[in-house]
Structures are given as structure tokens and as C-alpha cells.
Motif scaffolding. Structure first.
Motif, short mmCIF file in Angstrom:
data_model
loop_
_atom_site.label_atom_id
_atom_site.label_comp_id
_atom_site.label_asym_id
_atom_site.label_seq_id
_atom_site.Cartn_x
_atom_site.Cartn_y
_atom_site.Cartn_z
N ASP A 1 0.84 -1.19 0.00
CA ASP A 1 0.00 0.00 0.00
C ASP A 1 0.87 1.25 0.00
O ASP A 1 1.78 1.38 0.82
CB ASP A 1 -0.91 0.01 1.22
CG ASP A 1 -1.98 -1.08 1.14
OD1 ASP A 1 -2.30 -1.49 0.01
OD2 ASP A 1 -2.48 -1.51 2.19
N ILE A 2 0.63 2.17 -0.94
CA ILE A 2 1.38 3.42 -1.00
C ILE A 2 0.40 4.58 -1.13
O ILE A 2 -0.77 4.39 -1.46
CB ILE A 2 2.36 3.42 -2.19
CG1 ILE A 2 1.59 3.31 -3.52
CG2 ILE A 2 3.38 2.32 -2.05
CD1 ILE A 2 2.46 3.49 -4.74
N PHE A 3 0.91 5.79 -0.86
CA PHE A 3 0.09 6.99 -0.98
C PHE A 3 0.74 7.94 -1.98
O PHE A 3 1.94 8.23 -1.90
CB PHE A 3 -0.07 7.67 0.38
CG PHE A 3 -0.90 6.88 1.35
CD1 PHE A 3 -2.27 7.07 1.42
CD2 PHE A 3 -0.32 5.91 2.16
CE1 PHE A 3 -3.04 6.32 2.30
CE2 PHE A 3 -1.08 5.16 3.04
CZ PHE A 3 -2.44 5.37 3.11
N VAL A 4 -0.06 8.42 -2.93
CA VAL A 4 0.46 9.26 -4.01
C VAL A 4 -0.34 10.56 -4.08
O VAL A 4 -1.58 10.55 -3.99
CB VAL A 4 0.36 8.51 -5.36
CG1 VAL A 4 0.88 9.38 -6.49
CG2 VAL A 4 1.16 7.22 -5.30
N ASP A 5 0.37 11.68 -4.24
CA ASP A 5 -0.26 13.00 -4.33
C ASP A 5 -0.43 13.36 -5.80
O ASP A 5 0.55 13.54 -6.52
CB ASP A 5 0.63 14.03 -3.63
CG ASP A 5 -0.05 15.40 -3.53
OD1 ASP A 5 -1.25 15.49 -3.88
OD2 ASP A 5 0.62 16.36 -3.12
N VAL A 6 -1.67 13.44 -6.26
CA VAL A 6 -1.96 13.74 -7.67
C VAL A 6 -2.42 15.19 -7.78
O VAL A 6 -3.39 15.59 -7.14
CB VAL A 6 -3.05 12.79 -8.23
CG1 VAL A 6 -3.19 13.00 -9.72
CG2 VAL A 6 -2.71 11.34 -7.93
N GLY B 1 -2.38 19.11 -10.34
CA GLY B 1 -2.37 19.70 -11.67
C GLY B 1 -3.68 19.55 -12.41
O GLY B 1 -4.77 19.62 -11.81
N ALA B 2 -3.57 19.30 -13.71
CA ALA B 2 -4.74 19.26 -14.59
C ALA B 2 -5.45 17.92 -14.52
O ALA B 2 -5.55 17.18 -15.51
CB ALA B 2 -4.32 19.58 -16.02
N VAL B 3 -5.99 17.59 -13.33
CA VAL B 3 -6.83 16.41 -13.14
C VAL B 3 -8.14 16.86 -12.51
O VAL B 3 -8.21 17.93 -11.90
CB VAL B 3 -6.13 15.35 -12.24
CG1 VAL B 3 -4.93 14.76 -12.95
CG2 VAL B 3 -5.70 15.95 -10.91
N ARG B 4 -9.15 16.03 -12.63
CA ARG B 4 -10.49 16.44 -12.17
C ARG B 4 -10.62 16.46 -10.64
O ARG B 4 -11.33 17.30 -10.08
CB ARG B 4 -11.56 15.52 -12.77
CG ARG B 4 -11.59 15.57 -14.30
CD ARG B 4 -12.71 14.72 -14.87
NE ARG B 4 -12.65 14.67 -16.32
CZ ARG B 4 -13.10 15.63 -17.12
NH1 ARG B 4 -13.66 16.71 -16.59
NH2 ARG B 4 -12.99 15.52 -18.43
N LYS B 5 -9.95 15.55 -9.96
CA LYS B 5 -10.06 15.48 -8.50
C LYS B 5 -8.67 15.36 -7.86
O LYS B 5 -8.25 14.27 -7.45
CB LYS B 5 -10.93 14.29 -8.09
CG LYS B 5 -12.36 14.36 -8.60
CD LYS B 5 -13.12 13.10 -8.20
CE LYS B 5 -14.56 13.12 -8.72
NZ LYS B 5 -15.28 11.87 -8.36
N PRO B 6 -7.94 16.47 -7.76
CA PRO B 6 -6.61 16.41 -7.15
C PRO B 6 -6.70 15.95 -5.70
O PRO B 6 -7.69 16.22 -5.01
CB PRO B 6 -6.13 17.87 -7.22
CG PRO B 6 -6.97 18.50 -8.29
CD PRO B 6 -8.30 17.82 -8.22
N GLY B 7 -5.69 15.24 -5.23
CA GLY B 7 -5.69 14.79 -3.84
C GLY B 7 -4.69 13.67 -3.62
O GLY B 7 -3.97 13.26 -4.53
N VAL B 8 -4.67 13.18 -2.38
CA VAL B 8 -3.79 12.08 -2.02
C VAL B 8 -4.59 10.78 -2.09
O VAL B 8 -5.66 10.67 -1.48
CB VAL B 8 -3.21 12.27 -0.60
CG1 VAL B 8 -2.37 11.07 -0.20
CG2 VAL B 8 -2.39 13.55 -0.53
N TYR B 9 -4.06 9.80 -2.82
CA TYR B 9 -4.79 8.55 -3.05
C TYR B 9 -3.95 7.34 -2.61
O TYR B 9 -2.73 7.33 -2.76
CB TYR B 9 -5.15 8.40 -4.52
CG TYR B 9 -6.17 9.42 -4.98
CD1 TYR B 9 -7.54 9.18 -4.81
CD2 TYR B 9 -5.77 10.62 -5.53
CE1 TYR B 9 -8.48 10.12 -5.22
CE2 TYR B 9 -6.70 11.58 -5.94
CZ TYR B 9 -8.06 11.32 -5.78
OH TYR B 9 -8.98 12.25 -6.16
#
Length: 216
Positions: A69-74, A76-84
Motif C-alpha cells: 500500500d502506497i500513498f500518491v499525491d496527484v 495539476g490538470a486532473v479532475r479530483k486532485p488529492g492524495v490517493y
């Protein structure tokens, strides 16, 4: 008594045969019971062993699941920015999909969708026409560091001792001493070109040493 004795004599073979059958049947019965008991005991032991073996395997599998399990911060130009929360086996394309996909302004060619994800990674999607300032800053920092490294590797004519000056190409003990003597008599070198004022350092030698020396 005589009748009993007479009966026994007449039926001795039958009595002995009957007793033999009883003994044999008893032995067979006891043997069967002992075998059944041993089998049950063996089954219980194997069951206990299997139970012990399965527990560590279960723990290993659970541990592996947690590690993946890892956590990634998305951003910029995406519809729902956030940590996933994602799996280490997933790619950048999966992270963007979790963030709702690209917006209409996204510059899709500027991102590697096949790149593997890492824990605490940042996935930044540029918009069309946007400049990635992070790479520019990294380039500037790297250039400065490289420049400083080159400066440190040069020989300082104003501070170098006899041994350091002899590291210069074509400079032996005598020429190194001449540099030190000039420095003592005339003060520090004002520029690299001042080395030409020292005996034995003509224009060709100065040009050869220019990238290896510095003054401050």
C-alpha cells in the motif's frame, strides 16, 4: 462329577476349538481398537502441524499486503486532485484514473503514464502551455552546484602552497617557488593574467593553465 468328567472327555475337541476361537477374536478386536486409536492420534498431530504452518503463511501474506500500500499525491490538470491510496504495482495512469482523469486543459504528452509509482510520490499533470518550473529550478540548482565544484577543483594562486602549485601541468618545484616569491614581493594576484608577470609563464603557458587556476 463322573458325568461332567465324561462329558468333558467326549467334547474336549469342541471345547478347545471354542476357546481358541474366542482367544483369536479377542486378539483381533484389541488390535483393531489399538490401530484406530493410533490413527486418531496421528490425525490430531498432523492437524496441529498444519494449523501452525498456516498461521505464519497468513501473517506473511497480510504483511505483504500492508507493504504494497502506497500513498500518491496527484496534482495539476486532473479532475479530483488529492492524495490517493494505491498499490506499488500500479502506474501513473492508475493514479490519474483515481483522480478522475485528465481535464480538458491537460498536456497529456508531457507525462509518462507507464511510470511505476512509489510511496510519497507526486504526480503532476501540466496544463497546455504551462512550463514545469520544478525542472527549471532543479536545472539551475544543479548548474550552480556543478560550477561551485569546478571552482573548488581549481588551484588558487593566492593561497596554494608549494605542493599544490606543483599539481598544475608543467609546473615543477622552481616555477611553483617563483609564483610564491612573486606573491610575497608584489602581493596577491589581481587576475589570472597576472601569472604572465612571473618568469617562465609566457602567453602559451598561461593559456594552457587558464582553466586550472583561479584568484580571489
Amino acid at each position: 462329577m463322573e458325568k461332567i468328567s465324561e462329558y468333558i472327555r467326549d467334547n474336549l475337541k469342541i471345547i478347545i476349538g471354542s476357546l481358541t476361537i474366542v482367544v483369536v477374536l479377542s486378539a483381533l478386536y484389541l488390535g483393531k481398537q489399538e490401530k484406530s486409536s493410533t490413527k486418531k492420534s496421528d490425525n490430531l498431530e498432523w492437524s496441529a502441524v498444519d494449523s501452525k504452518k498456516s498461521e505464519p503463511e497468513k501473517e506473511v501474506k497480510e504483511g505483504k499486503s500492508v507493504e504494497e500500500d502506497i500513498f500518491v499525491d496527484v496534482k495539476g490538470a486532473v479532475r479530483k486532485p488529492g492524495v490517493y491510496k494505491l498499490s506499488a504495482k500500479q502506474r501513473v495512469s492508475d493514479a490519474i484514473a483515481r483522480a478522475g482523469g485528465f481535464t480538458e486543459e491537460a498536456e497529456r504528452k508531457a507525462i509518462n503514464l507507464a511510470k511505476k509509482l512509489q510511496d510519497e510520490a507526486e504526480v503532476y499533470v501540466l496544463a497546455r502551455g504551462e512550463v514545469d518550473t520544478r525542472k527549471l529550478l532543479e536545472g539551475e540548482t544543479g548548474g550552480t552546484a556543478e560550477s561551485e565544484k569546478e571552482e573548488k577543483s581549481k588551484i588558487n594562486l593566492n593561497t596554494a602552497d608549494l605542493a599544490e602549485l606543483q599539481q598544475l601541468s608543467g609546473v615543477g618545484a622552481k616555477k611553483a617557488q617563483d609564483i610564491i616569491d612573486y606573491r610575497s614581493e608584489n602581493g596577491n594576484f589581481k587576475s589570472v593574467e597576472d601569472l604572465g608577470k612571473v618568469s617562465g609563464f609566457g602567453p602559451k603557458t598561461l593559456e594552457k593553465l587558464r582553466d586550472s587556476i583561479v584568484v580571489d
